[in-house]
Design an enzyme around this catalytic site. Sequence first.
Site, short mmCIF file in Angstrom:
data_model
loop_
_atom_site.label_atom_id
_atom_site.label_comp_id
_atom_site.label_asym_id
_atom_site.label_seq_id
_atom_site.Cartn_x
_atom_site.Cartn_y
_atom_site.Cartn_z
CB ALA A 14 25.79 30.83 132.69
N GLY B 237 23.95 39.05 125.01
CA GLY B 237 22.64 38.47 125.27
C GLY B 237 21.90 39.19 126.39
N GLY C 161 22.36 37.05 120.70
CA GLY C 161 22.69 38.33 121.33
C GLY C 161 22.50 39.46 120.33
CB THR D 288 16.54 34.95 134.50
OG1 THR D 288 17.17 34.04 135.42
CG2 THR D 288 16.99 36.35 134.83
CE1 TYR E 67 20.72 26.19 127.20
CE2 TYR E 67 18.98 25.33 128.59
CZ TYR E 67 19.93 26.29 128.33
OH TYR E 67 20.12 27.34 129.19
#
Length: 348
Positions: free
Chosen positions: A123, A16, A42, A184, A154
């Site tokens: 993460a 990813g 990914g 990010t 999620y």
Amino acid sequence: MRNGKQRTAIVAGGAGFIGSHLCDALLADGFRVLCLDNLRTGRRDNLRHLARDPRFDLVEADVIAPTPASLARGSVDLVFNLACAASPPQYQSDPEHTMLTSVLGTRNLLALAERKGARFLLASTSEVYGDPEVHPQAESYWGHVNPTGPRACYDEGKRAAETLTFDFARTGRAEVRVARIFNTYGPRMRADDGRVVSNVITQALAGDDVTVYGTGEQTRSFCYVDDLVDGLVRLMACRASPGGPVNLGNPAELTVRQLVTHVLALTGSRSRIVRKPLPVDDPQRRRPDIARAKALLGWAPRIALEQGLRRTIAYFAEAATPRHAPAVGFGALRKGTGLPAKAEAVTP
């Protein structure tokens, strides 16, 4: 090196956006890296430059399935769990799989870390704070999350993953770290992932209308990927357990409209701004309190927004050229080929 032997790290989700940069950093630090990815979001292209590195292996498998035998062999020192779609369009497209990836996938990787005596890093995400009523968000804040909304697969999946991770720590089954990652951005983002930075850049480069959801006054804090990966590596290397999650993100807060203005200026685009309704449960404010990361890790972001945006724009502009994408249109990035999986595929 540990006892004269090369150290090994597993990176789940290593194909990813963030995961591939983490693989690069670990290889640069001398690790052998086993990348575990089902390639749903990914891309092999993110790993093409590692195809000839003998210290790197791609294991095409799904974390919710039984652990591949290739990962059970030999010693493992570190297990990074970055396996989960992270943008709303991607994780909402198969909410059941998203939830299982966070819960069952985390459990499988924790069990692997337990068997191997490896340190484990989850993460997690700033989404555990939901649409926050506390600003900025410190790790002590429990959050304001809708448990039945379209983002819950999620948000609640990551909250449950944190629960599992700290339960393993409390019962002495694994040494753990949890990073709560804020927005990010950087090279290797997917053009079609639906995140605000990739959306705005790709639309601006193509000369299309730039979409702003709601008023555009909602705020975000954008951390460049190199800074984020540095924080992950420091957190995993921290000898003393932090005793709780650690926020990793850039505390510089700006509105979505301000981001759009920056991108339009840097690209020279004349795209029009068009508004669309705000998605359900979209947070109005997002800014990390990184005092814990500063104190424990000596970490803070260093890449300024303009510098990071220039690098990201250059990446998308290059990816749009015909030699990278045979399909017409900027959004059609090429699909990577030529990097064979080096272990059995067990993706359901």
